[in-house]
Design a protein around this motif. Sequence first.
Motif, short mmCIF file in Angstrom:
data_model
loop_
_atom_site.label_atom_id
_atom_site.label_comp_id
_atom_site.label_asym_id
_atom_site.label_seq_id
_atom_site.Cartn_x
_atom_site.Cartn_y
_atom_site.Cartn_z
N GLY A 85 -29.73 7.15 -48.41
CA GLY A 85 -28.29 7.29 -48.57
C GLY A 85 -27.51 7.08 -47.30
O GLY A 85 -26.29 6.88 -47.33
N SER A 86 -28.20 7.13 -46.16
CA SER A 86 -27.51 6.94 -44.88
C SER A 86 -28.24 5.99 -43.95
O SER A 86 -27.62 5.39 -43.07
N ALA A 87 -29.56 5.81 -44.13
CA ALA A 87 -30.30 4.93 -43.23
C ALA A 87 -31.57 4.42 -43.91
O ALA A 87 -32.11 5.05 -44.82
N TRP A 88 -32.03 3.25 -43.44
CA TRP A 88 -33.28 2.67 -43.91
C TRP A 88 -34.40 3.06 -42.95
O TRP A 88 -34.20 3.13 -41.74
N LYS A 89 -35.59 3.31 -43.51
CA LYS A 89 -36.75 3.69 -42.71
C LYS A 89 -37.95 2.86 -43.14
O LYS A 89 -38.23 2.73 -44.33
N LYS A 90 -38.67 2.30 -42.17
CA LYS A 90 -39.86 1.52 -42.47
C LYS A 90 -41.01 2.41 -42.92
O LYS A 90 -41.18 3.52 -42.42
N VAL A 91 -41.78 1.89 -43.88
CA VAL A 91 -42.97 2.57 -44.37
C VAL A 91 -44.14 1.59 -44.25
O VAL A 91 -44.06 0.46 -44.72
N GLY A 92 -45.23 2.01 -43.64
CA GLY A 92 -46.37 1.13 -43.46
C GLY A 92 -47.00 0.72 -44.78
O GLY A 92 -47.04 1.50 -45.74
N VAL A 93 -47.48 -0.51 -44.84
CA VAL A 93 -48.16 -1.03 -46.04
C VAL A 93 -49.62 -1.29 -45.70
O VAL A 93 -49.93 -2.13 -44.86
N LYS A 94 -50.52 -0.59 -46.36
CA LYS A 94 -51.94 -0.76 -46.14
C LYS A 94 -52.44 -1.98 -46.89
O LYS A 94 -52.09 -2.18 -48.05
N LEU A 95 -53.25 -2.80 -46.24
CA LEU A 95 -53.81 -4.00 -46.86
C LEU A 95 -55.27 -3.78 -47.23
O LEU A 95 -55.94 -2.91 -46.67
N PRO A 96 -55.80 -4.59 -48.16
CA PRO A 96 -57.22 -4.48 -48.52
C PRO A 96 -58.12 -4.74 -47.31
O PRO A 96 -57.72 -5.38 -46.34
N ALA A 97 -59.35 -4.25 -47.39
CA ALA A 97 -60.31 -4.44 -46.31
C ALA A 97 -60.48 -5.92 -45.98
O ALA A 97 -60.51 -6.77 -46.88
#
Length: 420
Positions: free
Chosen positions: A88-100
């Motif tokens: 609602g006030s700011a965007w925050k990055k979230v890590g994306v885990k990839l397959p092995a």
Amino acid sequence: MGRTIARTLAALAVAVAGLTASVAASGAASAAPAGSAHTAPAHTVPAHIAAQPTANELEGIWCASIKGCIAVGSDRNGPSPLSETWNGSAWKKVGVKLPAKLSHGRLFDLSCLSGRDCVAVGMAFASPVSAHALAETWTGSGWKPALPPAPAGQATVLTGISCRSARSCVAVGSDTVKLPLSGPGAGSPGAAALSDLLVGTTWVRKPVPVPKGTLISQLNKVSCPAAGFCMAVGGIEAVSGAGTALVDVWNGKAWSLLKPAKLPAGVTDASLNAVSCASATHCVAVGFAGGGGLSAISEVWNGKTWSYAKVSWPKGVKNTLLLDVACLSASHCIAVGSTGNNPNAEGLSGRTAATLWNGKAWSAMSVPAPAKGRFSLFNGVDCHKAFCAAAGQTGPRGTTNGIGLAGFTTGGSWKLVAAK
């Protein structure tokens, strides 16, 4: 070639090029894990290598409320999957885990049932010369990766997804294939439309029909408003060289081919980028066509046939492009994209655009222009009863670098918010 197909193939090419550049910039692939240029301390980068400009882009968005959203896309420098949340006030990055054994990738679309249940799709890389269809499941706090089935030796990408439940999703995209050694496009990269279904915890490949004489095909987005009904759209290039829209419908067991709307004279090289269905008897698809520049197009499904619906813009607006659409009902849809971009230039120069469907006609909405010397665009849109949210990118004019961009509207003008 149909422009939507070209855009998807270009995305694969850009991703591969970005991965190659990332490996080269690190000095050697064995010197550090792939992608480490984005996470290692700055002093580990050789002094003679200049830092790459930010190249983040948001492709898809979903919101639980106007103060709670999740968006996916990519950092094309990696290329690395990108996920961000909005409070609602700011965007925050979230890590994306990839397959092995896969360290690079991109995300193009997502479908959510709640803030703790989303599935996103795209592609992941094992090396600079291969790509694999990618699915990521959001649990509310992190992403869990999966690899839908893909033919051996082919680069595969999923660009659209629609979920009816946590264990039932339909995703569409294409396999990149090498065209025959003789005939149109001999020996060059091509594409074949595909669909993957999530049934329980297993992804299953289902064949997709295309018109006879198709050389290249691609499904871009899919919408599943009811059990046993999904509508998917894209584009094809025929052996004759003509580009036309591709429409397929899913009945719960198999795909069947539908005839798209007849386009007005002069509207050529058409393809559909997105579709949204309020029900099995009402869908709206949007895209663009060639012929003297780009022109946005739309088609409306009444349960039996598709009909063409003209998209009108203010006087003087040129090179219009629609990339996504969201429908709340048969009389309320919002489509987003951009206008004013030069289709023959390598970089971007246009501005975000949105248009409202009232069941009979389209009317352009007011969207702020980017700052001087910058471009902006919307890639994805999500609508609820009280508001709509869009996701895209803004950056220096004449480039494809920049940061993510979000837009919010409660029915009037749009408010733009910079993301990461």
